[in-house]
Design a protein around this motif. Structure first.
Motif, mmCIF file in Angstrom:
data_model
loop_
_atom_site.group_PDB
_atom_site.id
_atom_site.type_symbol
_atom_site.label_atom_id
_atom_site.label_comp_id
_atom_site.label_asym_id
_atom_site.label_seq_id
_atom_site.Cartn_x
_atom_site.Cartn_y
_atom_site.Cartn_z
ATOM 1 N N GLN A 669 0.836 -1.208 0.000
ATOM 2 C CA GLN A 669 0.000 0.000 0.000
ATOM 3 C C GLN A 669 0.863 1.248 0.000
ATOM 4 O O GLN A 669 0.568 2.225 -0.702
ATOM 5 N N PHE A 670 1.935 1.245 0.780
ATOM 6 C CA PHE A 670 2.864 2.377 0.814
ATOM 7 C C PHE A 670 3.419 2.661 -0.573
ATOM 8 O O PHE A 670 3.584 3.825 -0.963
ATOM 9 N N GLY A 671 3.692 1.596 -1.346
ATOM 10 C CA GLY A 671 4.168 1.786 -2.711
ATOM 11 C C GLY A 671 3.128 2.443 -3.599
ATOM 12 O O GLY A 671 3.461 3.315 -4.423
ATOM 13 N N PHE A 672 1.877 2.064 -3.446
ATOM 14 C CA PHE A 672 0.817 2.666 -4.256
ATOM 15 C C PHE A 672 0.698 4.166 -3.995
ATOM 16 O O PHE A 672 0.521 4.952 -4.933
ATOM 17 N N ILE A 673 0.773 4.576 -2.724
ATOM 18 C CA ILE A 673 0.534 5.987 -2.404
ATOM 19 C C ILE A 673 1.778 6.847 -2.585
ATOM 20 O O ILE A 673 1.703 8.070 -2.415
ATOM 21 N N THR A 674 2.910 6.240 -2.918
ATOM 22 C CA THR A 674 4.120 7.028 -3.153
ATOM 23 C C THR A 674 4.606 6.945 -4.594
ATOM 24 O O THR A 674 4.950 7.958 -5.194
ATOM 25 N N LEU A 675 4.606 5.746 -5.175
ATOM 26 C CA LEU A 675 5.160 5.579 -6.521
ATOM 27 C C LEU A 675 4.300 6.247 -7.582
ATOM 28 O O LEU A 675 4.819 6.803 -8.549
ATOM 29 N N PHE A 676 2.961 6.184 -7.431
ATOM 30 C CA PHE A 676 2.062 6.671 -8.484
ATOM 31 C C PHE A 676 1.079 7.711 -7.958
ATOM 32 O O PHE A 676 0.034 7.934 -8.558
ATOM 33 N N VAL A 677 1.426 8.353 -6.852
ATOM 34 C CA VAL A 677 0.467 9.256 -6.221
ATOM 35 C C VAL A 677 0.198 10.487 -7.079
ATOM 36 O O VAL A 677 -0.853 11.134 -6.941
ATOM 37 N N ILE A 723 13.428 -1.550 2.782
ATOM 38 C CA ILE A 723 12.504 -1.566 1.642
ATOM 39 C C ILE A 723 11.766 -0.244 1.547
ATOM 40 O O ILE A 723 11.592 0.326 0.456
ATOM 41 N N LEU A 724 11.316 0.283 2.686
ATOM 42 C CA LEU A 724 10.625 1.580 2.687
ATOM 43 C C LEU A 724 11.546 2.687 2.190
ATOM 44 O O LEU A 724 11.114 3.579 1.442
ATOM 45 N N ASN A 725 12.806 2.660 2.600
ATOM 46 C CA ASN A 725 13.758 3.666 2.122
ATOM 47 C C ASN A 725 13.945 3.582 0.608
ATOM 48 O O ASN A 725 13.995 4.611 -0.082
ATOM 49 N N ALA A 726 14.046 2.346 0.076
ATOM 50 C CA ALA A 726 14.217 2.178 -1.367
ATOM 51 C C ALA A 726 12.989 2.663 -2.130
ATOM 52 O O ALA A 726 13.104 3.333 -3.170
ATOM 53 N N VAL A 727 11.796 2.335 -1.625
ATOM 54 C CA VAL A 727 10.564 2.788 -2.273
ATOM 55 C C VAL A 727 10.467 4.308 -2.232
ATOM 56 O O VAL A 727 10.024 4.947 -3.203
ATOM 57 N N ALA A 728 10.886 4.908 -1.132
ATOM 58 C CA ALA A 728 10.828 6.371 -1.008
ATOM 59 C C ALA A 728 11.719 7.042 -2.054
ATOM 60 O O ALA A 728 11.322 8.038 -2.674
ATOM 61 N N ILE A 729 12.912 6.508 -2.274
ATOM 62 C CA ILE A 729 13.810 7.084 -3.283
ATOM 63 C C ILE A 729 13.244 6.867 -4.686
ATOM 64 O O ILE A 729 13.247 7.777 -5.530
ATOM 65 N N LEU A 730 12.751 5.658 -4.942
ATOM 66 C CA LEU A 730 12.192 5.366 -6.264
ATOM 67 C C LEU A 730 10.964 6.217 -6.551
ATOM 68 O O LEU A 730 10.707 6.583 -7.711
ATOM 69 N N SER A 731 10.192 6.552 -5.513
ATOM 70 C CA SER A 731 8.963 7.327 -5.719
ATOM 71 C C SER A 731 9.257 8.713 -6.281
ATOM 72 O O SER A 731 8.459 9.250 -7.064
#
Length: 905
Positions: A669-677, A723-731
């Motif tokens: 869910q965190f990926g959805f609201i950050t990667l494509f928000v 994982i959260l740190n990596a998703v945050a950078i990718l977002s």
């Protein structure tokens, strides 16, 4: 010791006493408990046993010894299983554990035996020393209270103090069996809390062998293998009471009842979580999960508010959208003939047929979206940094600051000890330990990597299949339109062929995702087991990385396709690009004149909302329906007929990977609201509503549907943090590319500030569409029904190319290169701005609050001082005792020692 078994005569006495007691109402305060009767001296029982008025208890039949663990089994006349049980129970008794068996005739199903286990003080002290469990030795004198400004505003959201802080604050030190007089031991029966007791007993059960005396069989070790081969059906610690009412006073605390009343009910959704009570009852590992989930939900509130503001701006600026007005205008959009979007089946069409989708696109693709994308890049940094601070505070409050390698997570897994037969000397401990040879490790890793790539390829194949579906079905939807003279072409009333294709493809993709998830869970666990990780932490980290990789590709691949590939490799009339080259007749998809952003929004909403809805059904409705009869049965059975161990036995087992799936759901869910928000500003709002429900659903499951899990420690959220740190950078990268290449924001800005003569958006639609000569369209691209007027010689398509007759006709014009340069500049500027702010914020906010650092240093200093004074006084006593010439009894000397030690402490 002897095995304690049930007795029919004794149970008759219990029922007679319980019949009288059952007339007394057992209210929430625990009143109305019958007086204990002295047990008659019966063969096969210990003399101190006492008769209990109810079987809903957490104690042995003597009412004194606490049940620390329960094993259940069905006697199916299998001699091998019987032999294993006898050997296992005999070895448990040799270790010092005390056992009591409930006969199958006393169970509701008349076929299940229950083996109750009690750990006496000597066993607890020995293994607390081995596990280095920290216990209190002095009440803390460091003040924890902080004056909170406007505290009265938070009172409606607060819980009672006895629930928020269920115990006093103490200085703690790893338990040492040889220094028992150093610690605050008022009562040995209650010194170790139930969560610590069941953790110690499970440690013993996991390493106790079940081979007979005189034999050595390394594989015959541990309760896990006994559960897997069917020797035992279940192994679990007991809940302390029923969740809907308090326990009797003589049964101790009612923490489960308090958790249900103040935490698990949905009406408490606005209340803070009793994290200290959760930690005390379930252990630090579960406590840290709910702390993280609660903090994540709190931070989502600010993102949801900002997303709602951006969406509101899109609604309020609805009437100022000049581009949509031009598309919907019969004189402008109605007069523009567009080239066919597919071969043969798709007709020429009028631009105003996309009127509705252009208005919808404006709700999410406007100037506020750029600001929101930048805001979310900064928000995710604040979330991660503030969580580190909250986590550091919890580490201090929960006494996890020095929790490192000696604790349970880094101890060798029993499976590793069993499967790795080769041993070598550890260079640090100089002790023999099992190890996995390098050649075997490489072979297992190669097989694991190959399997992962194979299954990821399967995901990619499924995505290609969905893309082929989109291409084929779009032609089918377009062929439904039979009347070529209609100004607005619709499938149904409000659905265009593009929208219908996008919605159905998203639904099919979601179904494929759910099906593949079922297999990925099995594959990931199998691969991780095959690698034979050495420690529990290593096992969880490897499984975490594999499962997240599978889920990442599975959930996000379709969104990446719509965002970054759809409409980017289309070609132009006369030179279209086809899927898989000329091998197929499926032409690559084009974006709607309103842009591909609305399709990305549709894809995101369906997958994200569908996943959350399905997850809530799985977590709440299905367990509720499955356990409704069992719960109802438990509520309406008299206490003396339905024992505590039977009530817990019918509940679901909480597996070792139970929290893993909870974390995985939230991180996806965190990926959805950050990667494509950037494509859907309302995504944080949907996540907020889901998480408010998720907290209470998880709490309800833990308190009502699950057996009590074995308490375990954890100082952080483990591999999920990285994982959260990596998703945050990718977002940051994905949102920058979405705004540049998926949204129409940059082309509009270039037109407004460079090409427009009156600094308005008038004429933008005409500027964004290129011209093609219909007579030059290849016959295989021409529609079967040619409905255009003879005067219509050209059609329009979405691109920036030179018109027919130009010296370099159909090549990209200068506007295309201006826009491409602006897009690249925007990506570079946005990424650098956000990353600079991210790193500056991370630098400004320390991971550990200054007051926590000071408290940790102060506490360490005081602990060393108290320990030094204790050792000095102990040495003095030993020296003084050596100079005593008069004989004194051992009892007197011990009494004097205790008095002196108490004065020292």
């Amino acid at each position: 010791m002897r095995r304690i078994t049930g007795n029919a005569k004794e149970e008759t006495l219990i029922e007679l006493q319980s019949a009288a007691d059952s007339q007394i109402t057992d209210d929430s305060s625990g009143n109305g408990v019958g007086v204990l009767l002295e047990r008659a001296q019966l063969p096969g029982h210990i003399e101190t046993d006492k008769l209990q008025p109810t079987r809903d208890t957490v104690f042995f039949r003597d009412g004194v010894r606490r049940i620390d663990f329960v094993l259940s089994y069905v006697d199916d006349k299998d001699e091998k299983k019987q032999e294993r049980r006898r050997a296992f129970e005999a070895n448990l008794e040799k270790i010092g554990l005390q056992l009591e068996t409930e006969d199958k005739s006393d169970s509701k199903d008349q076929k299940t035996y229950f083996l109750k286990i009690h750990a006496p003080w000597d066993v607890l002290a020995t293994y607390a020393d081995v596990l280095k469990i920290k216990v209190p030795f002095r009440e803390s004198d460091i003040p924890h209270g902080q004056d909170v400004p406007l505290e009265w505003l938070s009172r409606p959201f607060r819980l009672p103090d006895d629930i928020i802080r269920p115990q006093c604050d103490y200085f703690t030190y790893p338990f040492d069996k040889n220094k028992t007089d150093f610690f605050l031991i008022e009562d040995k029966d209650t010194f170790f809390p139930p969560s610590t007791r069941n953790r110690i007993v499970f440690y013993i059960l996991a390493r106790c062998p079940y081979y007979a005396e005189g034999r050595k069989d390394r594989e015959k070790t541990g309760i896990k293998r006994l559960l897997s081969n069917g020797t035992f059906n279940a192994a679990f610690p007991l809940h302390d009471c029923r969740y809907w009412k308090k326990a009797r006073k003589d049964d101790g605390e009612s923490e489960r009842y308090n958790l249900y009343k103040h935490w698990a009910r949905f009406l408490c959704f606005y209340k803070e979580q009793p994290l200290n009570l959760i930690r005390k009852y379930y252990g630090e590992k579960i406590g840290i999960y709910f702390a993280w989930l609660g903090f994540y939900t709190e931070m989502l509130f600010f993102a949801a508010i900002m997303g709602l503001i951006c969406f509101t701006y899109g609604v309020l600026s609805y009437d100022d959208n000049i581009s949509s007005k031009e598309i919907c205008d019969p004189e402008i959009g109605g007069s523009i003939v567009m080239c066919p979007l597919c071969d043969k089946k798709c007709p020429f069409w009028k631009l105003n047929s996309t009127c509705l989708s252009s208005w919808q696109s404006h709700l999410f693709d406007n100037e506020g979206t750029v600001f929101f994308a930048i805001f979310m890049g900064i928000w995710v940094t604040l979330f991660l940094e503030f969580w580190k601070r909250r986590q550091a505070r919890l580490e201090y409050q929960w006494d996890l600051v020095d929790f490192e390698e000696e604790q349970q997570q880094l101890q060798i897994r029993p499976e590793f000890e069993i499967k790795c037969t080769k041993r070598r000397i550890n260079k640090i401990t100089q002790e023999s330990e099992p190890y996995l040879p390098f050649s075997s490790k490489c072979a297992r890793f190669s097989l694991s990597a190959t399997t992962v790539l194979l299954w990821i390829s399967l995901i990619v194949a499924c995505i290609i299949g969905v893309i082929a579906y989109r291409l084929a079905v779009y032609a089918a939807f377009a062929s439904i339109i039979k009347d070529p003279l209609r100004k607005i072409q619709l499938v149904g009333r409000f659905i265009t062929p593009q929208l219908a294709t996008s919605v159905t493809a998203s639904c099919i993709n979601f179904a494929i995702i759910m099906i593949l998830n079922f297999f990925y869970e099995k594959v990931a666990v199998w691969i991780t087991d095959m690698e034979i990780p050495k420690t529990h932490l290593e096992y969880e980290n490897k499984l975490t990385m594999k499962m997240f990789l599978f889920q990442f590709v599975n959930y996000y691949s379709s969104c990446f396709y719509v965002a970054f590939f759809k409409g980017k490799f289309v070609g132009y009339p006369g030179a279209y690009s086809y899927m898989l080259g000329n091998l197929t007749k499926l032409r690559n998809e084009e974006c709607d004149p309103g842009g591909c952003l609305i399709e990305l929004t549709t894809q995101l909403v369906i997958v994200m909302a569908g996943k959350q809805l399905w997850g809530n059904i799985q977590e709440a409705l299905l367990p509720l329906m499955r356990n409704w009869w069992s719960s109802r049965k438990g509520r309406h059975n008299p206490e003396n007929h339905y024992s505590r161990w039977e009530q817990d036995y019918v509940l679901q087992n909480f597996s070792q990977l139970g929290l893993f799936y909870e974390y995985l759901e939230m991180v996806i869910q965190f990926g959805f609201i950050t990667l494509f928000v950037a494509s859907f500003p309302l995504a944080p709002l949907l996540a907020l509503f889901n998480n408010i429900l998720e907290i209470r659903v998880d709490a309800w499951k833990f308190t009502t549907q699950f057996r009590r899990p074995v308490a375990s420690k954890a100082r952080n959220i483990g591999a999920w943090q990285e994982i959260l740190n990596a998703v945050a950078i990718l977002s940051v990268v994905t949102n920058a590319f979405i705004m540049a290449f998926t949204s129409d924001m940059i082309p509009r800005m270039v037109y407004l500030y460079v090409l427009s003569k009156d600094r308005s958006m008038s004429g933008y639609v005409n500027s964004s569409l290129s011209i093609y000569n219909i007579s030059q369209i290849h016959p295989q691209n021409m529609p079967e029904e040619r409905w255009y007027d003879n005067s219509t010689t050209t059609c329009r398509y979405r691109d920036y190319r030179n018109p027919p007759g130009h010296q370099r006709e159909y090549d990209h014009n200068m506007q295309f290169w201006h826009i491409l340069a602006a897009k690249m500049a925007f990506i570079i500027i946005m990424e650098h701005v956000v990353f600079v702010v991210k790193f500056f914020v991370a630098w400004m906010i320390p991971d550990v609050p200054s007051d926590v650092k000071a408290r940790i240093k102060r506490e360490r200093y005081l602990i060393q001082e108290y320990l030094h004074n204790y050792e000095v006084e102990r040495l003095k006593m030993q020296l003084s005792a050596s100079f005593i010439t008069e004989p004194c009894s051992e009892m007197t000397l011990t009494s004097d020692k205790q008095e002196m030690l108490s004065e020292c402490l």
